[in-house]
Design an enzyme around this catalytic site. Structure first.
Site, PDB file in Angstrom:
ATOM      1  N   HIS A  30       0.837  -1.197   0.000  1.00  0.00           N
ATOM      2  CA  HIS A  30       0.000   0.000   0.000  1.00  0.00           C
ATOM      3  C   HIS A  30       0.869   1.243   0.000  1.00  0.00           C
ATOM      4  CE1 HIS A  30       0.559   1.451   4.189  1.00  0.00           C
ATOM      5  NE2 HIS A  30       0.754   0.173   4.477  1.00  0.00           N
ATOM      6  N   CYS A  31       0.278   2.353  -0.473  1.00  0.00           N
ATOM      7  CA  CYS A  31       0.909   3.665  -0.364  1.00  0.00           C
ATOM      8  C   CYS A  31       0.101   4.461   0.651  1.00  0.00           C
ATOM      9  CB  CYS A  31       0.976   4.356  -1.725  1.00  0.00           C
ATOM     10  SG  CYS A  31      -0.643   4.648  -2.470  1.00  0.00           S
ATOM     11  N   ALA A  32       0.076   5.762   0.535  1.00  0.00           N
ATOM     12  CA  ALA A  32      -0.613   6.583   1.536  1.00  0.00           C
ATOM     13  C   ALA A  32      -2.118   6.345   1.545  1.00  0.00           C
ATOM     14  CB  ALA A  32      -0.323   8.067   1.285  1.00  0.00           C
ATOM     15  N   THR A  33      -2.695   6.026   0.391  1.00  0.00           N
ATOM     16  CA  THR A  33      -4.155   5.885   0.332  1.00  0.00           C
ATOM     17  C   THR A  33      -4.637   4.637  -0.387  1.00  0.00           C
ATOM     18  OG1 THR A  33      -4.238   7.137  -1.748  1.00  0.00           O
ATOM     19  CG2 THR A  33      -4.460   8.399   0.298  1.00  0.00           C
ATOM     20  N   ARG A  34      -3.750   3.939  -1.114  1.00  0.00           N
ATOM     21  CA  ARG A  34      -4.196   2.888  -2.020  1.00  0.00           C
ATOM     22  C   ARG A  34      -3.663   1.511  -1.646  1.00  0.00           C
ATOM     23  NH1 ARG A  34      -2.316   5.692  -7.578  1.00  0.00           N
ATOM     24  NH2 ARG A  34      -1.093   6.957  -6.152  1.00  0.00           N
TER      25      ARG A  34
END
Length: 496
Positions: A30-34
């Site tokens: 994951h990244c910051a939102t996804r």
């Protein structure tokens, strides 16, 4: 807690079914939102089924990667449970060397995709430290700038002088040692032992050699080493982010190589020694000169473009920056911004990122107003807008604006204001509301930062409203959510 686990497990079951089964997934992270899932065959993905999920705020496919917008904070817990529950390999664990890398996962990526992932991993690891340093610099500027008549806060309250000194030390130390942090993170990313990256970083930053900046200005002379008639100039590599990135990769490869070929009896002693010895020679003889040249080219090219194209260059960049986010190439800018900070002490890109982001926020506000009687639209819009305020544009981009190019006008106009006010930042890594903490105070920076973001937001809002009215359309949620809107409010006309 049990209810959340059940919710996340049910979400995981439906995602796995919608991607064509677990066997189609190579790895997840994951990244910051996804939540990001690298797939073998993206044609098997049922995007509508994923969009229907309560936790999904939007869906996007970029090359072989499925991206499910979940939102800041929540995505951490959802991804952790998704990986644990489904057994799909964790890409971050593989990158940290705590798991065996799946060869099939690597085959699905181009070299450029791997490079972007690596840059994301390297700077994602050290970003909290960079943000801490930038915000501390902003705090110290607040204490030392003249804000009370002709006095600073420290001058008005002498007891705060010691506080200011410690705050300044906390800030300056992080940026002074930034190459050491980068080589540590890069070594870890490429599968080497992080301590070996730190050890090589101390060689790069050694106090026994004059700094490159002092040598460049003539304030000091480089130490000259005679290696069989080859006279090599030696100096420390403070501020050389490109050199640090390359050396992190080299240290990791050498460390793993020596651990592999040396017998167990002497491996513990000789592998670290040979790694640092060989890396040091490569640093001073090869990578140092090449990396410095690359750094100079990159910095000079950026500065030249900002001067040569003037306000039009700023406006174009502010306008297209969020399109770069869609491709994922924005992850490259961490290295560029770090080099700018190290070389010029300021970053003119960060304010441009922020106004481009706020242009998307204006598009979201217009979307919410035009679809104000739609419950699903309000849910998605509120979540996306709050993410925008804290520097995250993905929910807005992939959930609402990806089909609607007119919010980009906000970034374009805001970029022009950034140029006119000579607005810069003293760090990087955060934008929107938190970004004011790292805005440079020069040229009324704090006020102009607020104005630039308000202009970007307003321009994005107005442009979206005008185009929607002229075209007779309301911006709709993308990737299948149009269907949800129709079910929720069949009386509304003009949805995309």
């Amino acid at each position: 807690m049990a209810d959340k686990k059940q919710q996340y497990d049910a979400f995981s079951d439906r995602v796995v079914a919608a991607i064509g089964g677990k066997d189609n997934a190579m790895e997840a992270f994951h990244c910051a939102t996804r939540l990001r899932i690298n797939l073998k065959d993206v044609s098997k993905v049922n995007k509508d089924a994923i969009t229907d999920l309560d936790l999904a705020k939007g869906v996007n496919i970029n090359r072989n990667q499925l991206q499910i917008i979940i939102g800041a904070g929540l995505v951490d817990d959802v991804t952790k449970e998704f990986i644990t529950y489904t057994g799909i390999p964790d890409m971050q664990a593989q990158a940290d060397g705590s798991d065996t890398v799946d060869a099939s996962a690597e085959k699905g990526k181009s070299w450029f995709s791997k490079f972007i992932d690596d840059l994301t991993g390297v700077f994602g690891e050290i970003l909290p430290g960079i943000l801490a340093g930038g915000i501390l610099i902003g705090l110290n500027n607040l204490l030392t700038q003249k804000v009370i008549g002709s006095q600073s806060i420290v001058q008005a309250v002498p007891g705060l002088s010691g506080v200011s000194q410690i705050v300044n030390l906390g800030a300056s130390g992080i940026f002074a040692m930034l190459p050491l942090l980068v080589v540590y993170s890069a070594t870890k990313r490429y599968g080497g032992r992080p301590i070996m990256g730190l050890a090589l970083g101390t060689v790069m930053m050694t106090a026994s050699l004059p700094s490159l900046s002092d040598v460049s200005t003539g304030a000091a002379k480089a130490v000259v080493a005679n290696i069989f008639g080859w006279h090599v100039s030696l100096f420390s590599f403070g501020g050389q982010i490109i050199v640090a990135l390359i050396m992190g990769w080299i240290v990791a490869k050498l460390d793993n190589y020596f651990q592999k070929i040396l017998p167990g009896v002497i491996k513990f002693v000789l592998a670290p020694m040979l790694t640092i010895l060989c890396s040091s020679f490569i640093l001073f003889l090869v990578v140092g000169p090449i990396g410095m040249t690359l750094s100079t080219w990159i910095t000079n090219a950026l500065v030249w473009m900002s001067q040569a194209f003037g306000i039009f260059g700023y406006m174009i960049f502010g306008g297209v920056q969020q399109l770069i986010v869609i491709t994922g190439l924005h992850n490259m800018f961490g290295a560029v911004e770090a080099q700018l900070i190290s070389t010029t002490k300021t970053d003119f890109l960060n304010p441009l990122f922020s106004v481009a982001l706020m242009g998307q926020g204006g598009g979201v506000l217009a979307y919410m107003f035009l679809n104000r009687h739609n419950r699903k639209a309000k849910e998605v819009g509120i979540s996306a807008f709050f993410s925008i305020l804290f520097g995250i544009s993905e929910p807005a981009l992939f959930g609402i604006n990806i089909k609607n190019r007119y919010p980009l006008i906000g970034g374009c106009i805001g970029g022009g204001f950034v140029y006119l006010t000579r607005l810069t930042a003293i760090s990087f890594g955060t934008t929107a509301l938190p970004g004011i903490a790292i805005a440079s105070p020069a040229n009324n920076g704090y006020l102009n930062y607020l104005l630039a973001n308000i202009i970007g937001l307003t321009a994005g809002l107005v442009a979206t409203m005008i185009v929607a009215r002229v075209m007779g359309k309301k911006p709709a949620v993308t990737d299948g959510t149009e269907k949800l809107q129709t079910k929720a409010a069949t009386s509304e006309a003009g949805l995309n």
